[in-house]
Design a protein around this motif. Structure first.
Motif, PDB file in Angstrom:
ATOM      1  N   LEU A 157       0.835  -1.194   0.000  1.00 28.00           N
ATOM      2  CA  LEU A 157       0.000   0.000   0.000  1.00 28.00           C
ATOM      3  C   LEU A 157       0.872   1.247   0.000  1.00 28.00           C
ATOM      4  CD1 LEU A 157      -2.780  -1.153   2.458  1.00 28.00           C
ATOM      5  CD2 LEU A 157      -2.532  -1.542   0.006  1.00 28.00           C
TER       6      LEU A 157
ATOM      7  N   ALA B 195       1.016   4.064   1.512  1.00 28.54           N
ATOM      8  CA  ALA B 195       1.559   4.654   2.742  1.00 28.54           C
ATOM      9  C   ALA B 195       2.789   3.891   3.224  1.00 28.54           C
ATOM     10  CB  ALA B 195       0.478   4.664   3.819  1.00 28.54           C
ATOM     11  N   ASP B 196       2.760   2.565   3.122  1.00 30.95           N
ATOM     12  CA  ASP B 196       3.915   1.776   3.541  1.00 30.95           C
ATOM     13  C   ASP B 196       5.085   2.000   2.601  1.00 30.95           C
ATOM     14  OD1 ASP B 196       1.698  -0.936   4.378  1.00 30.95           O
ATOM     15  OD2 ASP B 196       2.565   0.592   5.685  1.00 30.95           O
TER      16      ASP B 196
ATOM     17  N   GLU C  98       6.719   5.209   3.517  1.00 29.21           N
ATOM     18  CA  GLU C  98       7.505   5.102   4.747  1.00 29.21           C
ATOM     19  C   GLU C  98       8.819   4.375   4.464  1.00 29.21           C
ATOM     20  OE1 GLU C  98       5.491   3.189   8.011  1.00 29.21           O
ATOM     21  OE2 GLU C  98       7.270   3.339   9.300  1.00 29.21           O
TER      22      GLU C  98
END
Lengths: 576, 333
Positions: free
Chosen positions: A241, A243-244, A247
């Motif tokens: 995903l 967002a991961d 990060e």
């Protein structure tokens, strides 16, 4: 002129452990100036296997002494009666098995492989190594001495042309990676179908602890008609995903250049990426290729240790990649299911200095997952029954399955690449009765069985916790029963005062089942999430045999079932 | 009626059929044989073998001998050619030799009572490939009612299979090299040379089916193991060399406490499940009381009793923030 020093290392790995061992050996081979090619047994070109020497086989054990999924096809091929007894007479080989001696069939796949290779004329370089989890050092207790013996023999046959590379020197990367690729990143279209999600509905009660989904994918009209049948699987490769991915990019310091096209060049012939990737960007790789949310293995820590700029981090990484540190690694990483991303968070000085070219040697690759197809009416409508994986460990963040999480959040209308794989269960002709035991999500394949055999003698034993909370496909199953396409027996373990499971229902129907099996030649299928269920169910059927044949001993009843297994009349497809 | 095949002068032709019973059948076979003899002339030959003898292996067929094999050319084609028939015919053919074969096949994968026909055109093609034939071309056409009746009569059955049975004509070749080409194999240092030899040597016939996933006959894997393979290592070999007895190792997903060092009844069977312990203790990160000074570093450096286990690393005094996808709910409603 230096002779070619080629080495083929093949593995059968269920959880990635054996694969990791194979890659470790390939690095040892590199240090001793061999060119090693590492591949899963089911993926390697069989012609290459039959013309290569030496070959090292690393083979783990899964389930009840079975070979891992990614060597099943190869193993079936190797067992063919049509292979002549000198088929492998040109091969010198070594076998190392990973197993646990507290199991009855300790390392059986590796043992069988060793014998069969010899039967086909191959010559063993060293004794077979039987890695044992019960050893005080675990599998390494056998692996390290075995590797010493192996290299002794290898180097006496193929002496070092120059000194070996020391252990603290990082091996060459497999690829050269640089910016400056010219193509646009895109999705590779190979033998896969384009499948669009059209239905995603939760089939467990809203207050039930587990989210189980019924998903329907529609295969694109323009794509050729996919060929699959009842019992077959849809195979998907999940993505990470956004967002991961963000990060991760920030943690390794790749954010600024994440969208620049890359140039990826193999540094030796035969080096290939795990699956075809177009000239891509770092963002694309972190989304679609690198398993940043997976649990890393020992090799990950070894590779990181070569780049650690600080003494503390380097020492800790070395500890985690040493034989003595494996217990600690288990407690730190595997048991809590710590992800690659989370590990990098604990090594903040090392994470940003991982060289780009080593990305493919450091980070694991996203694996495909198979799901039994639960529909059978139309080749373009693929139904899946998926339990979304979510649980707690000591980690503060909840653990989620990479693939099921991706499926759970997928919006209707999204298109994915899907391919199909044959299931292992084989249906008999429509006239033969079938007995299906499919608690929980094991019911998926059986939905397709019943749909493809309307009006036939179909018997289903289904088990779940509660009739109102996780009785999947309740309406459809009851309708089939009303129409005469299905005899349905259910066990709801938490609904009553006593726990009732499918094996209890099986014993209750002893007379009916015996008549089906002994008089009508019924075929039994067992499918579901394993642990103890397959054993308990098999015992229940052995009990059925005993109950109907009081003069038979318990052993004979077990042998009756074992014979049914050999005849293909008792088939299991369980995932562990 | 017999299907004609034009042989060339000088060819060696193998004719395989089931002769007997049916007078029309014998007659047609005889006429076919005569015409073949005429075609091949004095420098060629036509040999006849009963298909049953080929099946049983009692027919003495010379290897790599025939240019053409014509199998079951005459009505009623009520023979399903087994893999041993196909295999022996393959052996008898010269490399690049031709197979001409006739067989009745099922229209769809349904079983038919009556004649011994159990396979479809696709299955026949697979069998041919598996037997080692290449470039197999199979053409089907409808079967006449008359032939069907003769098929039924020949097999003593009364069920009619009209519309579900087709007549298949096969044209296939034997690969252009000989089966079983052997080379002396040496061991030890010459193993590599041997491997190279194998790589360039003519491929063996069984390698042709290497890429197919057919349901071929396989050996019984349970019979592979010998007595010594069933032995398990004894406790002494698993223990530390300093004499500490081998204790039971915790499973990778241990829940009984063995992994945490709790005393466990060794005789009790361990039942690992997928539900490890939960760790929900709230911790104060602003005012940490750390004896070792490692609490902020991340689990890799923390003590096993650290209250911050499970949390990411942090800067002392700063609140722990979970990043990435934990910032918001990633589930669609």
């Amino acid at each position: 002129m230096e002779e070619e020093r080629k080495l083929l290392i093949l593995y059968g790995s269920q959880t990635g452990y054996a694969e990791d061992v194979a890659r470790r050996i390939s690095r040892q081979a590199w240090r001793r100036h061999f060119t090693a090619h590492v591949q899963a047994l089911d993926e390697v070109d069989k012609k290459l296997v039959f013309t290569s020497s030496p070959v090292i086989f690393i083979c783990s054990t899964t389930g009840q002494g079975e070979e891992p999924d990614n060597m099943k096809r190869f193993w079936r091929f190797l067992l063919r009666k049509s292979l002549p007894h000198d088929a492998l007479s040109a091969m010198e080989f070594a076998v190392f098995g990973l197993g646990d001696s507290s199991y009855q069939k300790f390392n059986f796949p590796a043992k069988r492989l060793f014998r069969r290779l010899q039967q086909l004329g191959a010559h063993a370089l060293v004794r077979r190594g039987d890695g044992d989890d019960q050893h005080y050092l675990g599998v390494d207790g056998q692996l390290d001495p075995w590797l010493e013996e192996l290299w002794d023999v290898m180097l006496s046959k193929w002496p070092l042309p120059r000194p070996a590379v020391p252990d603290d020197v990082v091996p060459d990367p497999t690829f050269d990676v640089s910016f400056g690729g010219t193509q646009d990143p895109g999705v590779v279209v190979d033998d896969k179908c384009r499948a669009t999600l059209v239905v995603s509905e939760r089939i467990t009660a809203a207050d039930h602890f587990q989210d189980v989904r019924h998903l329907r994918f529609a295969i694109e009209e323009q794509d050729p008609l996919p060929a699959w049948g009842p019992g077959d699987c849809a195979v998907l490769r999940p993505c990470n995903l956004a967002a991961d991915v963000n990060e991760f990019l920030a943690t390794v310091g790749w954010t600024d250049r994440a969208d620049e096209p890359l140039c990826i060049e193999p540094r030796s012939t035969g080096a290939t990426l795990a699956w075809p990737v177009p000239s891509a960007t770092l963002r694309w790789l972190c989304t679609n290729y690198f398993d940043i949310m997976g649990v890393p293995r020992r090799s990950f820590f070894e590779m990181l240790s070569y780049f650690a700029p600080s003494v503390e981090e380097r020492d800790k990484l070395r500890e985690f990649s040493s034989a003595a540190g494996q217990d600690d690694l288990l407690a730190y990483c595997m048991r809590p299911r710590r992800t690659v991303l989370e590990v990098l968070g604990d090594f903040p000085r090392t994470a940003p200095v991982i060289p780009l070219s080593y990305a493919f040697d450091v980070f694991p690759v996203i694996a495909e997952r198979s799901f039994s197809i639960s529909s059978a009416e139309c080749p373009r409508a693929v139904d899946l029954t998926v339990a979304i994986v979510e649980y707690k460990t000591l980690m503060q963040r909840v653990r989620r399955g990479v693939c099921t999480r991706w499926l759970a959040q997928m919006p209707v209308g999204q298109t994915v690449a899907m391919r199909f794989a044959r299931g292992t269960m084989r249906l008999p002709p429509a006239a033969t009765p079938i007995v299906m035991v499919g608690p929980g999500t094991g019911i998926a394949a059986f939905m397709s069985f019943v749909q493809s055999r309307p009006g036939a003698d179909n018997y289903l034993f289904f088990g779940c916790r509660s009739e109102s909370k996780d009785f999947y496909y309740k309406e459809q199953l009851r309708q089939w029963a009303a129409e005469g396409s299905l005899h349905l027996f259910c066990a709801f373990s938490r609904d009553g005062p006593a726990k009732v499971y499918v094996q209890d229902r099986i014993r209750e129907q002893a007379r009916l089942l015996w008549s089906l099996v002994a008089e009508q030649g019924a075929v039994i299928f067992v499918s579901g999430n394993a642990n103890r269920m397959p054993d308990d169910v098999r015992q229940a059927f052995a009990d059925v045999v005993s109950m109907n044949n009081p003069q038979m001993s318990a052993d004979d009843a077990q042998n009756y079932i074992a014979r049914m297994v050999k005849d293909g009349r008792y088939q299991e497809e369980c995932w562990y | 009626m017999a299907i004609s095949y034009t042989a060339k002068a000088g060819q060696a032709v193998l004719l395989v059929a089931r002769a007997g019973g049916d007078a029309l059948n014998l007659d047609a076979l005889q006429r076919l044989r005569d015409s073949l003899v005429a075609q091949v002339g004095s420098s060629g030959k036509v040999d006849f073998e009963q298909v049953d003898r080929v099946e049983e292996g009692t027919a003495a067929l010379a290897s790599a001998h025939y240019d053409v094999a014509i199998v079951s050319p005459v009505m009623p084609h009520a023979i399903e050619h087994s893999s041993s028939v196909l295999g022996r015919v393959l052996l008898a053919l010269k490399p690049s030799g031709t197979l001409v074969l006739y067989e009745l096949v099922l229209d769809t994968a349904t079983t038919v009572e009556g004649p011994p026909i159990t396979r479809t055109q696709q299955e026949l093609e697979q069998q041919l490939k598996f037997a080692g034939f290449v470039e197999a071309r199979v053409e089907v056409q409808a079967v006449s009612a008359e032939e069907l009746l003769r098929v039924d009569a020949a097999n003593g059955s009364t069920a009619s299979a009209t519309g579900r049975v087709l007549a298949a004509t096969v044209l296939a070749s034997k690969p252009a090299y000989n089966v079983g080409a052997a080379a002396a194999l040496s061991f030890g240092k010459k193993a590599k040379a041997k491997a190279k030899e194998l790589a360039v040597a003519p491929k063996k016939a069984w390698m042709l089916s290497v890429d197919s996933d057919d349901e071929a006959e396989i050996e019984d894997q349970d019979e592979l193991l010998e007595e010594e393979d069933l032995a398990k290592p004894d406790a002494a070999s698993l223990a530390r060399p300093d004499g500490v007895p081998a204790k039971r190792k915790a499973c990778k997903n241990c829940t009984c406490g063995l992994a945490e060092g709790r005393m466990v009844d060794e005789s009790e069977e361990c039942k690992p499940t997928d539900k490890p312990k939960r760790f929900t203790k709230p911790v104060d990160v602003v005012n940490i009381k750390s004896a070792c000074g490692n609490c902020s570093l991340g689990d890799a450096f923390r003590c096993s009793s650290c209250p911050y286990l499970g949390q990411p690393s942090f800067k002392p005094g700063e609140k722990v923030v979970l990043g990435g996808s934990m910032l918001y709910d990633d589930f669609m409603p």
